[in-house]
Design a protein around this motif. Structure first.
Motif, PDB file in Angstrom:
ATOM      1  N   ILE A  38      26.368  24.137 -12.118  1.00  0.00           N
ATOM      2  CA  ILE A  38      27.565  24.036 -12.955  1.00  0.00           C
ATOM      3  C   ILE A  38      28.589  23.111 -12.317  1.00  0.00           C
ATOM      4  CG2 ILE A  38      29.520  25.328 -13.888  1.00  0.00           C
ATOM      5  CD1 ILE A  38      27.556  27.699 -14.181  1.00  0.00           C
ATOM      6  N   ILE A  39      28.809  23.253 -11.026  1.00  0.00           N
ATOM      7  CA  ILE A  39      29.782  22.408 -10.334  1.00  0.00           C
ATOM      8  C   ILE A  39      29.346  20.952 -10.341  1.00  0.00           C
ATOM      9  CG2 ILE A  39      30.826  21.922  -8.085  1.00  0.00           C
ATOM     10  CD1 ILE A  39      32.039  24.316  -9.440  1.00  0.00           C
ATOM     11  N   ALA A  41      27.384  19.464 -12.419  1.00  0.00           N
ATOM     12  CA  ALA A  41      27.425  18.919 -13.771  1.00  0.00           C
ATOM     13  C   ALA A  41      28.848  18.618 -14.211  1.00  0.00           C
ATOM     14  CB  ALA A  41      26.781  19.901 -14.748  1.00  0.00           C
ATOM     15  N   SER A  42      29.815  19.337 -13.673  1.00  0.00           N
ATOM     16  CA  SER A  42      31.203  19.105 -14.073  1.00  0.00           C
ATOM     17  C   SER A  42      31.834  17.920 -13.343  1.00  0.00           C
ATOM     18  CB  SER A  42      32.037  20.362 -13.831  1.00  0.00           C
ATOM     19  OG  SER A  42      32.158  20.598 -12.447  1.00  0.00           O
ATOM     20  N   ILE A  43      31.181  17.430 -12.296  1.00  0.00           N
ATOM     21  CA  ILE A  43      31.728  16.314 -11.529  1.00  0.00           C
ATOM     22  C   ILE A  43      31.049  15.025 -11.977  1.00  0.00           C
ATOM     23  CG2 ILE A  43      32.191  15.424  -9.215  1.00  0.00           C
ATOM     24  CD1 ILE A  43      31.836  18.243  -8.170  1.00  0.00           C
TER      25      ILE A  43
END
Length: 77
Positions: A38-39, A41-43
């Motif tokens: 998740i992290i 993919a968010s960056i």
């Protein structure tokens, strides 16, 4: 305020009771994989968004494997 009171209230102070054993095996490691995915993919920066859409417009689906591989490697790195 004494040193013991400061160490009890400081969430960033590493103590022996705050250290966990590392997971052994794939099954126990999988539950730690979700937050990392998740992290990562968010960056996504604006440069990546522009480059991937431009690449998709020029090469169509021929280089889709490259996007999938780079996303997978990004998580590991």
């Amino acid at each position: 305020m004494g040193t013991s009171a400061a160490s009890d209230e400081d969430p960033y102070l590493l103590t022996a009771k705050g250290i966990e054993e590392p997971p052994m095996g794939w099954k126990s490691s999988l539950r730690y994989l979700g937050p990392g995915l998740i992290i990562s993919a968010s960056i996504v920066g604006s440069g990546e968004l522009i480059a991937t859409t431009a690449l998709g417009a020029e090469a169509r689906f021929a280089l889709l494997w490259l996007v999938i591989m780079s996303t997978t490697v990004k998580v590991a790195v």
